[in-house]
Write an enzyme that holds these catalytic residues in place. Structure first.
Site, short mmCIF file in Angstrom:
data_model
loop_
_atom_site.label_atom_id
_atom_site.label_comp_id
_atom_site.label_asym_id
_atom_site.label_seq_id
_atom_site.Cartn_x
_atom_site.Cartn_y
_atom_site.Cartn_z
N HIS A 95 38.06 59.22 42.59
CA HIS A 95 37.35 60.28 41.86
C HIS A 95 38.15 60.67 40.60
O HIS A 95 37.58 60.90 39.54
CB HIS A 95 37.21 61.54 42.73
CG HIS A 95 36.30 61.40 43.90
ND1 HIS A 95 36.76 61.41 45.19
CD2 HIS A 95 34.96 61.25 43.96
CE1 HIS A 95 35.72 61.29 46.01
NE2 HIS A 95 34.62 61.18 45.30
N GLN A 103 23.72 52.76 44.33
CA GLN A 103 23.53 54.12 43.80
C GLN A 103 23.55 54.10 42.28
O GLN A 103 22.71 54.72 41.62
CB GLN A 103 24.65 55.03 44.34
CG GLN A 103 24.73 56.38 43.67
CD GLN A 103 25.69 57.32 44.38
OE1 GLN A 103 25.35 57.89 45.40
NE2 GLN A 103 26.89 57.50 43.84
O1 PAF Z 1 28.52 59.29 45.34
C1 PAF Z 1 28.48 60.48 45.74
O2 PAF Z 1 29.50 61.11 46.03
C2 PAF Z 1 27.12 61.15 45.86
O3 PAF Z 1 26.14 60.26 46.28
C3 PAF Z 1 26.70 61.88 44.58
C4 PAF Z 1 26.50 60.92 43.44
C5 PAF Z 1 27.73 62.93 44.21
C6 PAF Z 1 25.35 62.60 44.81
O4 PAF Z 1 25.44 63.53 45.84
#
Ligand code: PAF
Length: 279
Positions: A37, A153
């Site tokens: 992150h 995603q």
């Molecule tokens: O990847 C994640 O942590 C989640 O899917 C996100 C993009 C924050 C959406 O809740």
């Protein structure tokens, strides 16, 4: 670093950041932050004058039998990490602020949401697309940064932005890996020491498979052998596929131009590990 817990505060703080810094980048997260992150925060800092990170464990993307209640939460640790990484504003909506009673609107990205994770987690990408659309509109960010680790995603979000003409640029961030190659994930903390050691087989298998497929060899037999290797090592693959990176359609062989991707999800104990690699 400012903290917003309601929409009015968020909008006021973002407006102030925009006046001061010109442009705003968003890093959407569900918290339990790890170096993966923080690498997205670093990318966001390069991409815009100010950085907003959201922390929201989104109930809409969890199925009824999934791990919403046990999803790791560490608000104090996350805020300290964001502050140290140079984030300007943390957006921590409550579930009620995000989905007020009577909320009835969702976003569905048909097609791309259906295969792979969509089979394992029906409705998951509807939850992801809905919350990301809301986060984009709430923050008005110019750019949003998403990790490549969750490849499907990323594809779903890119298509949503394109289809809805959302005025935001999507910036992908490379997967950050542990020393043995395991892709960093908030759920890795649930692996026992023995499972953690076994988990390294997943990136090793992907690397070896990618190397074998780069020449354009037929994918099916090599994928079958790789799945067997994972099973022998105690990992249960939900899927392992060679796909076209944008459409997510399965490929029989890699075209050799870097557009193909290996996509894998495998279970180890109670944890699902996701990974992918360019071919
Ligand atoms: O990847 C994640 O942590 C989640 O899917 C996100 C993009 C924050 C959406 O809740």
């Amino acid at each position: 670093m400012a903290i917003a817990r309601d929409l009015a505060t968020l909008r006021r703080e973002v407006a102030a950041l925009r006046r001061r810094a010109g442009s705003v980048a968003l890093v959407p997260t569900m918290g339990a932050l790890h170096p993966g992150h923080l690498s997205l925060i670093a990318l966001a800092r390069q991409a815009a004058g100010a950085v907003v990170a959201s922390i929201f464990v989104n109930p809409l993307q969890f199925g009824p039998a999934e791990d919403l209640s046990r999803y790791p939460r560490d608000e104090a640790g996350d805020l300290a990490a964001l502050r140290d990484a140079g984030c300007d504003l943390a957006w921590l909506p409550t579930p009620e602020a995000m989905y007020p009673p009577g909320s009835a609107t969702t976003v569905e990205v048909a097609g791309l949401s259906d295969p792979w994770e969509g089979v394992q987690r029906p409705g998951h990408f509807r939850g992801v697309a809905t919350v990301c659309a809301k986060l984009f509109l709430q923050t008005g960010a110019d750019v949003a940064v998403f990790g490549e680790k969750d490849w499907q995603q990323l594809a779903v979000i890119r298509r949503m932005v394109r289809d809805l003409d959302l005025p935001i640029r999507i910036l992908p961030g490379p997967t950050v890996r542990e020393a043995d190659g395991l892709a960093m994930s908030s759920r890795n903390r649930f692996l026992s020491p023995a499972e953690r050691a076994a988990a390294a087989l997943l990136p090793a298998t992907l690397q070896e498979l990618a190397a074998g497929l780069r020449s354009g060899a037929p994918a099916a037999p090599r994928i079958g052998a790789a799945e067997a290797r994972l099973r022998q090592g105690g990992l249960l693959p939900d899927y392992l596929a060679l796909i076209e990176g944008e459409t997510l359609q399965p490929l029989e062989a890699a075209p050799g131009d870097g557009s193909a991707r290996l996509l894998v999800a495998a279970r180890l104990g109670t944890v699902r590990l996701l990974d992918n690699l360019a071919v």
